[in-house]
Motif scaffolding. Structure first.
Motif, short mmCIF file in Angstrom:
data_model
loop_
_atom_site.label_atom_id
_atom_site.label_comp_id
_atom_site.label_asym_id
_atom_site.label_seq_id
_atom_site.Cartn_x
_atom_site.Cartn_y
_atom_site.Cartn_z
N ASN A 1 15.12 11.58 -15.14
CA ASN A 1 16.05 11.16 -16.19
C ASN A 1 17.40 10.89 -15.54
N ASP A 2 18.31 10.34 -16.28
CA ASP A 2 19.59 9.92 -15.69
C ASP A 2 20.34 11.08 -15.05
N ARG A 3 20.26 12.26 -15.67
CA ARG A 3 21.01 13.40 -15.15
C ARG A 3 20.42 13.91 -13.84
N THR A 4 19.09 14.08 -13.81
CA THR A 4 18.48 14.60 -12.58
C THR A 4 18.61 13.60 -11.43
N ILE A 5 18.53 12.29 -11.75
CA ILE A 5 18.66 11.28 -10.69
C ILE A 5 20.06 11.29 -10.10
N GLN A 6 21.07 11.50 -10.95
CA GLN A 6 22.44 11.54 -10.46
C GLN A 6 22.67 12.69 -9.49
#
Length: 461
Positions: A6-11
């Motif tokens: 998800n966007d948070r874990t990828i960041q």
């Protein structure tokens, strides 16, 4: 590495000093992220088959994290993997497929941004109120506010109103000018409750309720109850009413401090003469607030007069209701009177009851319990109301009734209207007049309700 992308874990994924590494998605098989020194790229991997046999394993880049959100990339990946499963290499139609999927996803995201509307939030809140056994009158009041006062807001997203509290404040000002200060405040309380309930399942709504921006109108508690000196004149007014059932209804409202809506729906089966109580199954606050009204001698006489007159005037409806009347409901529906005929009725009689309770020597706690009000304080939770009902509260009820009737003095014999209503032999005269009124009017087929009801009985000593 395998994680839920998800966007948070990828960041949070660190970039390598050199080379690259793969992070596979645990939700979508074949979807993964290639993490390089300068960028992170969404990719898919699948087996391309020909004639049922694996021909080759292919990898296709979707785009980097600067171009796509994880949700959008996962949607494109799903489309690519479907093509691969059909034996089609996605690069042959990559641009068209990617554009179509992204367009569809964008439309979905736009719809999601709209969010829950006022109409949808009200529908969900109404279900919650019914599950909490809120009274039909309370639900109807909320419905009126939403569908009448906020009619032009029904299709408006709550988020739009939450982001612009000035719009809510302006609406309150407009309602105050058009409908008055009490309606404006009441409708805003309704909107505040609906918004708070909607936010439990719609976290995109701002945490601050937009109703907090409202400058509330001043509400003065109505002070329209009668004192001891006013009661004799009121009794004379009530005695002159043409309909004896309405007359008894107003008197019982005064003697019991019951809310008119609950009292109008009182059934014969709710009256227990053996215990000398009238059960109110759905008062304000719903079934959870159900309670028994202890009956004084004057209250029992009042109900008996209503029952006897009802059997003469409305013989079919009187099988079920304490205050029967013509109409589809079978009971009294409208309790308001012309002020010229009866100066006080409804909640004004409740205020009178509370006022008279003080000279009658009834304590604040006992008056609250008799009126089914909540009792403040921590110790109130240890009071068992029904244990006090059979003796103490009935005695207090009798004291209030005695005080009310004591204001009549010798008027029961001196005033012809009161003598004809409450004096000796008055019941026989009223029944005779009620029978005459019934015989003179057209007899209609009764409509007691949607379903057939068994005739109840009154338990008596």
């Amino acid at each position: 590495m395998r994680i839920s992308l998800n966007d948070r874990t990828i960041q949070r994924l660190p970039s390598p000093e050199k080379g690259r590494y793969i992070v596979r998605d645990t939700e979508q098989k074949g979807f993964f992220l290639m993490v390089g020194v300068r960028k992170k790229t969404f990719m898919i991997q699948g087996d391309l088959r020909e004639h049922g046999k694996r021909a080759s394993t292919i990898r296709v880049a979707i785009g980097d994290t600067g171009q796509f959100s994880t949700r959008a990339a996962r949607a494109v990946a799903k489309g690519y993997l479907i093509q691969i499963s059909r034996g089609i290499h996605p690069t042959s139609e990559e641009k068209a497929t990617k554009a179509s999927i992204v367009a569809d996803l964008t439309n979905e995201q736009k719809d999601a941004l709209v969010g829950v509307t006022v109409k949808e939030a009200w529908a969900r809140y109404r279900i919650a109120m019914e599950r909490r056994n809120r009274s039909a009158r309370t639900i109807e009041s909320y419905r009126d506010h939403v569908e009448r006062i906020f009619k032009d807001w029904l299709d408006t997203p709550l988020k739009q109103l939450g982001d612009d509290p000035g719009q809510v404040s302006a609406k309150h000002d407009a309602i105050s000018e058009k409908h008055g200060p009490y309606i404006a405040n009441g409708s805003m309380r309704t909107f505040r409750a609906i918004y708070n309930h909607a936010r439990k399942t719609n976290r995109e709504l701002p945490a601050d309720n937009p109703v907090d921006s409202v400058d509330w109108n001043h509400e003065k508690r109505r002070d329209t109850g009668m004192g001891m000196a006013d009661l004799k004149a009121w009794f004379v007014e009530a005695a002159k009413l043409d309909n004896p059932i309405r007359r008894e209804f107003h008197l019982f409202t005064l003697l019991s401090a019951s809310r008119p809506t609950a009292l109008k729906e009182a059934r014969l089966e709710h009256l227990d003469l053996r215990r000398r109580v009238l059960h109110i199954p759905r008062p304000k606050g719903g079934a959870d607030r159900a309670f028994d009204i202890p009956l004084s001698r004057q209250m029992i006489n009042c109900l008996m007069r209503s029952i006897r007159c009802g059997r003469q005037m409305h013989p079919y409806e009187a099988n079920y209701w304490l205050f029967p009347a013509d109409g589809a409901d079978g009971h009294l529906v409208e309790h308001k009177e012309d002020r010229a005929a009866l100066s006080k009725w409804g909640n004004e009689l409740r205020q009178t009851y509370r006022t008279v309770a003080t000279p009658a020597g009834v304590s604040e706690l006992d008056a609250r319990m008799l009126m089914n009000h909540s009792v403040p304080g921590v110790n109130s939770g240890y009071i068992t109301r029904h244990k006090l009902l059979e003796d103490h509260l009935r005695g207090q009820q009798q004291a209030i009734s005695n005080t009310i009737f004591s204001t009549l003095g010798n008027a029961l014999t001196a005033q012809p209207e009161l003598r004809d209503w409450l004096g000796l032999g008055a019941a026989r005269r009223q029944i005779a007049r009620a029978r005459e009124a019934f015989e003179q009017r057209e007899v209609k087929t009764p409509r007691i309700g949607k379903t057939a009801l068994a005739r109840p009985t009154i338990s008596s000593a």
